[in-house]
Write a protein that holds these residues in place. Structure first.
Motif, PDB file in Angstrom:
ATOM      1  N   ASN A  34      25.812 -48.900  42.170  1.00 21.05           N
ATOM      2  CA  ASN A  34      26.780 -48.088  41.385  1.00 21.05           C
ATOM      3  C   ASN A  34      27.810 -47.524  42.106  1.00 21.05           C
ATOM      4  N   VAL A  35      29.165 -47.554  41.752  1.00 17.13           N
ATOM      5  CA  VAL A  35      30.187 -46.976  42.504  1.00 17.13           C
ATOM      6  C   VAL A  35      30.916 -46.024  41.612  1.00 17.13           C
ATOM      7  N   ARG A  47      26.449 -30.350  41.030  1.00 22.89           N
ATOM      8  CA  ARG A  47      27.769 -30.828  41.334  1.00 22.89           C
ATOM      9  C   ARG A  47      28.185 -32.170  40.832  1.00 22.89           C
ATOM     10  N   CYS A  48      29.543 -32.350  39.846  1.00 19.56           N
ATOM     11  CA  CYS A  48      29.880 -33.459  39.321  1.00 19.56           C
ATOM     12  C   CYS A  48      30.399 -34.533  40.195  1.00 19.56           C
ATOM     13  N   VAL A  49      29.619 -35.673  40.364  1.00 28.11           N
ATOM     14  CA  VAL A  49      30.169 -36.835  41.203  1.00 28.11           C
ATOM     15  C   VAL A  49      31.128 -37.516  40.518  1.00 28.11           C
ATOM     16  N   GLY A  50      31.019 -37.713  39.159  1.00 28.37           N
ATOM     17  CA  GLY A  50      31.919 -38.445  38.421  1.00 28.37           C
ATOM     18  C   GLY A  50      31.532 -38.889  36.927  1.00 28.37           C
ATOM     19  N   ARG A  51      32.409 -39.714  36.350  1.00 31.90           N
ATOM     20  CA  ARG A  51      32.077 -39.970  34.977  1.00 31.90           C
ATOM     21  C   ARG A  51      31.246 -41.372  35.051  1.00 31.90           C
ATOM     22  N   THR A  52      30.224 -41.360  33.980  1.00 31.54           N
ATOM     23  CA  THR A  52      29.686 -42.682  34.000  1.00 31.54           C
ATOM     24  C   THR A  52      30.483 -43.765  33.406  1.00 31.54           C
ATOM     25  N   ASP A  53      31.485 -43.127  32.434  1.00 33.32           N
ATOM     26  CA  ASP A  53      32.531 -44.249  31.948  1.00 33.32           C
ATOM     27  C   ASP A  53      33.300 -44.729  33.003  1.00 33.32           C
ATOM     28  N   ASP A  54      33.619 -44.156  34.061  1.00 31.11           N
ATOM     29  CA  ASP A  54      34.413 -44.650  35.204  1.00 31.11           C
ATOM     30  C   ASP A  54      33.636 -45.606  36.299  1.00 31.11           C
ATOM     31  N   MET A  55      32.164 -45.180  36.069  1.00 30.08           N
ATOM     32  CA  MET A  55      31.334 -46.005  37.224  1.00 30.08           C
ATOM     33  C   MET A  55      31.404 -47.457  37.045  1.00 30.08           C
ATOM     34  N   ILE A  97      34.790 -42.912  46.328  1.00 31.34           N
ATOM     35  CA  ILE A  97      35.478 -43.432  47.341  1.00 31.34           C
ATOM     36  C   ILE A  97      36.657 -42.607  47.664  1.00 31.34           C
ATOM     37  N   ARG A  98      37.168 -41.977  47.023  1.00 32.40           N
ATOM     38  CA  ARG A  98      38.267 -40.985  47.205  1.00 32.40           C
ATOM     39  C   ARG A  98      37.661 -40.012  48.455  1.00 32.40           C
ATOM     40  N   GLU A  99      36.469 -39.508  48.102  1.00 35.99           N
ATOM     41  CA  GLU A  99      35.858 -38.344  49.283  1.00 35.99           C
ATOM     42  C   GLU A  99      35.864 -39.193  50.572  1.00 35.99           C
ATOM     43  N   VAL A 100      35.507 -40.646  50.552  1.00 33.74           N
ATOM     44  CA  VAL A 100      35.082 -41.047  51.991  1.00 33.74           C
ATOM     45  C   VAL A 100      36.607 -41.417  52.418  1.00 33.74           C
ATOM     46  N   VAL A 101      37.520 -41.883  51.832  1.00 32.54           N
ATOM     47  CA  VAL A 101      39.057 -42.031  52.179  1.00 32.54           C
ATOM     48  C   VAL A 101      39.581 -40.923  52.569  1.00 32.54           C
ATOM     49  N   SER A 102      39.326 -39.468  51.941  1.00 29.95           N
ATOM     50  CA  SER A 102      39.888 -38.283  52.342  1.00 29.95           C
ATOM     51  C   SER A 102      39.419 -37.689  53.682  1.00 29.95           C
ATOM     52  N   ALA A 103      38.217 -38.314  54.479  1.00 27.67           N
ATOM     53  CA  ALA A 103      37.818 -38.096  55.544  1.00 27.67           C
ATOM     54  C   ALA A 103      39.064 -38.565  56.711  1.00 27.67           C
TER      55      ALA A 103
END
Length: 433
Positions: free
Chosen positions: A343-344, A328-336, A349-355
């Motif tokens: 490491n964020v 499952r892709c969590v994100g791009r390391t370029d955006d980290m 963050i979107r996943e937490v906020v969506s809840a």
């Protein structure tokens, strides 16, 4: 399954098959690739006999995108990793070239066939079957997505291409042609839910029973996926490809527990620590950067290519019967971003906020206070409220506390009115650079 004899093959047997392909691929690289003869030579490896087995692949150097770009010349616009003769190449795709000259991706007839086969397996995993209609929203054009869309024919689907940014045409096609499936980016899938509601249209009542999302991370985030499934009234699964390696390499089945490697036999996956480059075992729960190696590629094969995709691994057996590790892709390391050593990923963050729906729309924008990866806390995050929701300091506090508990990072939450953050008919921008 399109090829059950391959997709259900025990993983240790698959590794044995891949080992033979790997040794042949290395011999081919030494014969034809000026890039890898030099790169491996610098690492003290002068022939394929010095390389060893697939189990030893982590001892070889990694390949960076920039290395390939640096070998491009007017005489060889592909780069020094080009292995095929001009008369062996049947198609040339390109990347978008947003940072300058595009990267050209040549294919032999065999490469093209392998790309279509792997993509067809990944899309078939989602549950679409021959005889159904699927509407697509990608402007394939010169890009590798064109091969992924060709794979629909291999599955036996009736393909209805609409293209990006044609929302009116897409909604009309869904209404009149009644497709059973749609393929689009997660961002566009979310955009359509909002757009349809504004026009008093019910996507939930449409013929679409399956939504296949790809092109960016996010489709596998539980809260975000739940929002899409509620809005579409459909099962949402994701797929993932890496342009330099192949389109739609991975595809998710109905279990929705990570993407299966549709390109098995053509591509070998690894996991590394993105900071050190050290190998990480592909075991259940492992996380790191995905590294891929071509096993049967001829035009411009790549060895240990850093994808910059940060993934989580699922290695427990899947009830669908397919074998091997899933991701499952969590994100791009370029955006980290790194906040006080943590490491964020913006998508996390979107996943937490969506809840916090229905109080929030699910749209977020991370606003770093300084250039570069490293940031000092608090990390500024704009969170968009749902339509008709008023600013509430207690909501901002609750979001801040939840992010700190889940991601171990301090944030400054700014609640913004509904419609303030940009929507996208292709990919979302989660970080303000």
């Amino acid at each position: 399954m399109l090829t059950p004899e391959v997709e259900t093959r025990p993983w240790d047997e698959q590794r044995a098959v891949d080992d033979r392909s790997y040794r042949e691929q290395l011999a081919y690289l030494f014969e034809r690739s000026a890039f890898y003869r030099a790169k491996l030579g610098d690492a003290g490896i002068s022939s394929a006999a010095d390389v060893g087995s697939l189990a030893d692949i982590a001892e070889l150097p990694l390949t960076e995108k920039r290395e390939l770009k640096d070998t491009v010349t007017p005489e060889n616009p592909v780069g020094a990793h080009l292995c095929a003769r001009r008369d062996e190449i049947v198609r040339i795709y390109s990347t978008s070239g947003t940072t300058g000259t595009p990267s050209y991706l040549p294919l032999t007839a065999g490469d093209l066939e392998n790309w279509v086969t792997g993509s067809a397996r990944s899309y078939a995993a989602s549950g679409v079957v021959a005889g159904q209609r699927i509407v697509s929203t990608y402007n394939a054009g010169p890009f590798v997505a064109g091969v992924a869309l060709t794979a629909f024919e291999r599955v036996g689907l009736c393909h209805v291409p609409v293209g990006t940014g044609n929302t009116e045409a897409l909604l009309l096609a869904i209404e009149l042609l009644r497709p059973e499936a749609a393929v689009l980016t997660p961002s566009y899938a979310a955009y359509l839910v909002e757009t349809a509601r504004e026009r008093h249209l019910e996507l939930r009542k449409s013929s679409v029973a399956r939504v296949l999302v790809a092109g960016e991370p996010g489709g596998g985030e539980p809260a975000f996926r739940a929002k899409l499934e509620e809005g579409w009234g459909a099962r949402v699964t994701e797929a993932m490809g890496i342009g330099d390696i192949g389109p739609s390499l991975w595809g998710e089945c109905d279990e929705q527990d990570g993407m299966h490697l549709g390109a098995r036999g053509f591509v070998h996956p690894e996991l590394i620590n993105p900071g050190t480059g050290g190998a990480i075992e592909l075991e259940d729960g492992a996380a790191g950067e995905l590294v891929l190696t071509h096993l049967r590629h001829r035009a411009a094969p790549l060895l240990r290519f850093r994808t910059r995709d940060h993934v989580e691994v699922r290695a427990r057996p899947c009830r669908c019967g397919r074998t091997g590790p899933r991701v499952r892709c969590v994100g791009r390391t370029d955006d980290m971003l790194i906040v006080r050593g943590v490491n964020v990923f913006p998508s996390a963050i979107r996943e937490v906020v969506s809840a916090f729906a229905p109080a929030v729309s699910g749209h977020v924008l991370v606003r770093p206070q300084s250039p570069g990866v490293k940031q000092e806390p608090p990390l500024r995050v704009s969170v968009e409220l749902a339509r008709g929701t008023d600013d509430d300091p207690l909501l901002a506090q609750a979001i801040r506390e939840r992010i700190r508990a889940v991601l171990v990072v301090q944030t400054q939450i700014e609640l913004v009115p509904w419609g303030s953050l940009q929507r996208s008919e292709y990919k979302s921008r989660l970080v303000e650079r």
